[in-house]
Design an enzyme around this catalytic site. Structure first.
Site, PDB file in Angstrom:
ATOM      1  N   HIS A   1      53.661  27.377  48.175  1.00 46.98           N
ATOM      2  CA  HIS A   1      54.569  26.772  49.151  1.00 46.98           C
ATOM      3  C   HIS A   1      54.530  25.250  49.047  1.00 46.98           C
ATOM      4  O   HIS A   1      55.568  24.582  49.019  1.00 46.98           O
ATOM      5  CB  HIS A   1      54.170  27.144  50.590  1.00 46.98           C
ATOM      6  CG  HIS A   1      54.377  28.566  50.956  1.00 46.98           C
ATOM      7  ND1 HIS A   1      53.405  29.300  51.595  1.00 46.98           N
ATOM      8  CD2 HIS A   1      55.433  29.399  50.798  1.00 46.98           C
ATOM      9  CE1 HIS A   1      53.867  30.527  51.818  1.00 46.98           C
ATOM     10  NE2 HIS A   1      55.094  30.608  51.336  1.00 46.98           N
TER      11      HIS A   1
ATOM     12  N   ARG B   1      59.433  33.318  43.036  1.00 49.19           N
ATOM     13  CA  ARG B   1      58.286  33.590  42.168  1.00 49.19           C
ATOM     14  C   ARG B   1      58.671  34.442  40.981  1.00 49.19           C
ATOM     15  O   ARG B   1      58.137  34.283  39.902  1.00 49.19           O
ATOM     16  CB  ARG B   1      57.186  34.321  42.943  1.00 49.19           C
ATOM     17  CG  ARG B   1      56.567  33.505  44.043  1.00 49.19           C
ATOM     18  CD  ARG B   1      55.701  34.373  44.888  1.00 49.19           C
ATOM     19  NE  ARG B   1      56.571  35.419  45.443  1.00 49.19           N
ATOM     20  CZ  ARG B   1      56.300  36.145  46.493  1.00 49.19           C
ATOM     21  NH1 ARG B   1      55.177  36.006  47.107  1.00 49.19           N
ATOM     22  NH2 ARG B   1      57.144  37.044  46.933  1.00 49.19           N
TER      23      ARG B   1
END
Length: 158
Positions: A17, A90
């Site tokens: 993050h 991702r």
């Protein structure tokens, strides 16, 4: 001024993050990290804890602010003056659900979404995986901010 909104539940915030947030800070004049309340998820950390973790982690980035919101993301973006949502991806599996949300946000609120691939070093990382490892007594040092690793250790091994 171009304002980007990086939304998420951040339960807990991970190094992945923070990588996306820091990269956004290099691209946009102002970045709002939006801790959103997801009523369908049971959170490990309170809203206040998650906001605090993120504020500490981005304290060195003056153009980044951390806020929280419950409700429609497009309303949050409008309130913060954001022109774009930035979502980290991702893997290809993230794309399907994120694309649907991006299209809905564009249709409902007229806000565009940009996808930022996660750096390869963090592509395996997710908050749920971090919670699982920590709950089983594993170390998450280096995968989350130090304050988060310590809080998780305390939470699971009180």
């Amino acid at each position: 001024m171009t304002v980007a909104l990086c939304p998420g539940s951040f339960d807990p915030p991970t190094s992945g993050h923070l990588d996306v947030i820091r990269r956004c800070a290099r691209l946009f004049e102002r970045v709002v990290v939006g801790v959103v309340i997801n009523p369908s998820k049971q959170s490990l950390f309170s809203l206040e804890e998650r906001v605090g973790f993120l504020k500490a982690a981005v304290a060195d980035l003056p153009q980044v602010v951390v806020r929280h919101h419950q409700g429609l993301l497009v309303d949050f973006a409008r309130r913060e003056g954001a022109q774009v949502l930035v979502k980290g991806l991702r893997a290809v599996s993230d794309f399907d659900s994120e694309l649907q949300m991006a299209q809905m946000n564009q249709t409902v609120g007229g806000i565009e979404t940009m996808f930022m691939p996660t750096s390869p070093a963090w592509s395996f990382l997710s908050s749920s995986l971090i919670r699982e490892v920590a709950s089983l007594g594993g170390s998450v040092a280096g995968l989350v901010p130090d304050s988060v690793a310590e809080a998780m250790k305390e939470r699971f091994h009180e």
